[in-house]
Design an enzyme around this catalytic site. Structure first.
Site, PDB file in Angstrom:
ATOM      1  CB  CYS A  35       6.705   3.471   6.985  1.00 52.12           C
ATOM      2  SG  CYS A  35       5.024   3.095   7.488  1.00 52.12           S
ATOM      3  CB  CYS A  39       7.317   5.864  10.020  1.00 51.02           C
ATOM      4  SG  CYS A  39       5.514   5.950  10.233  1.00 51.02           S
ATOM      5  CB  CYS A  66       2.893   5.621   6.074  1.00 43.68           C
ATOM      6  SG  CYS A  66       2.607   6.231   7.749  1.00 43.68           S
ATOM      7  CB  CYS A  69       6.516   8.726   7.643  1.00 41.87           C
ATOM      8  SG  CYS A  69       6.213   7.163   6.762  1.00 41.87           S
TER       9      CYS A  69
END
Length: 360
Positions: A35, A39, A66, A69
């Protein structure tokens, strides 16, 4: 710049500090996901984290990006905008014609999100749910059809995207405080337009113009019924009165037939259609004479690469032939494919414009 110490990195993701965005990425060993520091997901425990300088390092180590994000996108790209970009993509999908707008589970699947998370994103960024937004879009389409066409109520409901006439009537009444039939009864009186005939080397054209001289419809004389049907669909009740073709329109068409292929661009038009149809027709007008495009290329040009089928439907609803050059759309293989005015006329128009043809 060196990688910050692990405790500094962990503190940054705890407060979602934008100052650290792009300086490092968090690899979460328990989920296999990496991430950005900003995030919106719940921060992992420090013992489950490792930190790297680049997204490529995380992916090389076997971590997946992810979906919230979007760390796999570079700064400034739509994906880097995270949740806001997901909502923007969802809106673009929902703006497609009703037949192509997916239900919530399929919309969430296309975006790589859960239904619950998608609802949360809509509430955060728009203040409404995806279902409410889709219903508003359907109702807006239904109002347009009620005001502009003579379609039966069942056809209006289906065209607007409702699977049940009963549900259509109930929702319309709840939102507009009147039934669809009451709405239609308040329509303005029929529009008066002028119908004229124009002779060409390959066909007699029917030209419908407004009081200002703009072309509202153009078709071949053997398709007058279709012309009237499209006029009613796009403009509502119309009354056609026989008359002369406006001089500016006649002169531009004559110049086009004489070889001035840019003359069509000087003809004012007054086509009515949905927002999607208008975008497709504008893309048709942007095809230079002597060139052709496929439905897929038109879909790409309007920013909806998955809407080739809908583009084909909008192309078939074009009420202003030749001037809005739907004849310049051919098959992906280079073949002529179909044309509402007949293949021979399509071939004549393309040959006149100098397009290279594959007559299959």
């Amino acid at each position: 710049m060196d990688l910050p110490p692990p405790d500094v990195c962990h503190a940054a993701i705890g407060r979602r500090d934008p100052a650290f965005d792009g300086l490092f990425y968090t690899c979460v060993r328990t989920t296999g996901i990496y991430c950005r520091p900003v995030c919106p997901a719940r921060p992992p425990l420090l013992k489950n984290c490792s930190f790297v300088r680049a997204a490529a390092e995380a992916e090389a180590a076997g971590f997946r990006a992810c979906k919230r994000c979007r760390p796999d996108a570079g700064p400034g790209t739509p994906a880097a905008s995270g949740s806001k970009a997901s909502v923007t993509r969802a809106l673009r999908i929902l703006e497609a014609p009703a037949a192509d707008a997916p239900p919530l589970p399929r919309l969430a699947e296309r975006l790589g999100l859960s239904e619950r998370h998608l609802r949360r994103l809509f509430a955060r960024h728009l203040g409404v749910s995806p279902v409410a937004l889709a219903q508003a879009s359907k109702l807006a389409r239904a109002v347009e059809l009620l005001d502009r066409t003579e379609m039966p109520m069942a056809a209006v409901a289906a065209e607007a995207g409702f699977t049940s006439v009963r549900r259509f009537n109930e929702l319309f009444l709840a939102v507009h405080n009147e039934t669809p039939r009451q709405r239609r009864s308040r329509r303005p009186s029929a529009m008066h337009l002028t119908l004229s005939r124009f002779e060409t080397p390959f066909a007699t054209l029917l030209i419908v113009t407004t009081a200002s001289g703009a072309v509202a419809a153009l078709d071949f004389s053997d398709f007058e019924e279709r012309l009237r049907r499209l006029l009613t669909r796009h403009h509502g009740p119309v009354t056609l009165v026989s008359g002369d073709t406006p001089p500016a329109v006649a002169e531009a068409l004559a110049a086009y037939l004489a070889g001035d292929l840019s003359a069509l661009q000087r003809i004012p038009t007054a086509a009515a259609g949905t927002a999607f149809q208008q975008r497709v027709w504008a893309a048709l007008c942007a095809i230079p004479p002597g060139q052709t495009r496929s439905y897929a290329q038109i879909a790409e040009a309007i920013g909806q690469p998955g809407a080739a089928r809908a583009v084909g439907m909008a192309n078939g609803q074009n009420p202003i032939g030749i001037i809005v050059p739907c004849h310049r759309v051919i098959g992906a293989s280079g073949s002529l494919t179909g044309y509402a005015g007949g293949m021979a006329r399509k071939a004549w128009l393309l040959a006149h414009e100098g397009a290279a043809l594959q007559l299959v």
